[in-house]
Design a protein around this motif. Structure first.
Motif, PDB file in Angstrom:
ATOM      1  N   LEU A  54       0.832  -1.207   0.000  1.00 12.83           N
ATOM      2  CA  LEU A  54       0.000   0.000   0.000  1.00 12.83           C
ATOM      3  C   LEU A  54       0.865   1.256   0.000  1.00 12.83           C
ATOM      4  O   LEU A  54       0.648   2.169  -0.802  1.00 12.83           O
ATOM      5  CB  LEU A  54      -0.899   0.036   1.236  1.00 12.83           C
ATOM      6  N   PHE A  55       1.818   1.296   0.916  1.00 10.03           N
ATOM      7  CA  PHE A  55       2.663   2.482   1.030  1.00 10.03           C
ATOM      8  C   PHE A  55       3.390   2.741  -0.288  1.00 10.03           C
ATOM      9  O   PHE A  55       3.420   3.873  -0.779  1.00 10.03           O
ATOM     10  CB  PHE A  55       3.670   2.327   2.175  1.00 10.03           C
ATOM     11  N   THR A  71       2.762   6.074  -2.671  1.00  8.82           N
ATOM     12  CA  THR A  71       3.826   7.087  -2.692  1.00  8.82           C
ATOM     13  C   THR A  71       4.886   6.868  -3.765  1.00  8.82           C
ATOM     14  O   THR A  71       5.666   7.775  -4.028  1.00  8.82           O
ATOM     15  CB  THR A  71       4.553   7.117  -1.334  1.00  8.82           C
ATOM     16  N   ASN A  72       4.936   5.678  -4.356  1.00 13.47           N
ATOM     17  CA  ASN A  72       6.015   5.280  -5.261  1.00 13.47           C
ATOM     18  C   ASN A  72       7.379   5.323  -4.577  1.00 13.47           C
ATOM     19  O   ASN A  72       8.404   5.542  -5.219  1.00 13.47           O
ATOM     20  CB  ASN A  72       6.028   6.127  -6.540  1.00 13.47           C
TER      21      ASN A  72
END
Length: 181
Positions: free
Chosen positions: A99-100, A104-105
């Motif tokens: 998810l992170f 945020t890439n």
């Protein structure tokens, strides 16, 4: 005793009305009264990312806690239940990592969690785990509020419902062992 350490809960929040105000004015007043609008994207995005980082922190300590709890469990059934919860939590860690990155890439920062300190007893460990699951559900709801992509929403629903199920299982083990506060 307040078990709601993460945020306060006002059961009447959603039905508050202000006399002599139109519905639009009431809605506006409710929105303005919130100190941090946890329901509105993108305002809630940074908080959600911080909560994901918190969820990722302390992975090593969490695994040590689960191993300790499994070793303390008096029956094979209890060891299997706790091992299943541990395995779910390992899967959650991978989903939070994904998810992170997808939001945020960037790879999440490595953050040191709290140091593992063994509980005083098996019952104390179960109580700690039960309250931990409750607090996790509250935090994970706030992450869910910031999700925009359907896949991310589904992942957060899965994680959150797993945490609720874990709480039920810990409650079962707590009662089965005759634990008291």
């Amino acid at each position: 005793m307040n078990y709601n350490r993460h945020s306060s809960y006002d059961p009447y929040y959603y039905v508050k009305t202000y006399p002599f105000m139109s519905t639009a004015d009431t809605s506006k007043r409710i929105r303005e009264s919130q100190s941090a609008d946890k329901f509105t994207y993108p305002q809630n995005r940074q908080n959600a990312l911080a909560l994901i980082q918190q969820a990722l922190a302390g992975e090593t300590e969490d695994r040590m806690f689960y191993e300790w709890l499994i070793e303390q469990a008096p029956t094979e059934e209890e060891r299997q239940i706790i091992a299943g919860i541990r395995d779910n939590e390992i899967g959650h860690f991978a989903m939070f990592h994904q998810l992170f990155y997808e939001i945020t890439n960037m790879m999440p920062q490595q953050v040191q969690g709290e140091q593992f300190i063994p509980p005083e007893s098996y019952c104390a460990g179960l109580a700690q785990a039960l309250l931990g699951e409750q607090n996790a559900v509250q935090k994970y709801r706030e992450i869910l509020y910031a999700m925009q992509d359907r896949v991310h929403i589904n992942m957060m629903i899965e994680i959150t419902t797993d945490e609720i199920r874990h709480g039920i299982l810990y409650n079962y083990l707590y009662a089965k062992n005759g634990c008291t506060a």
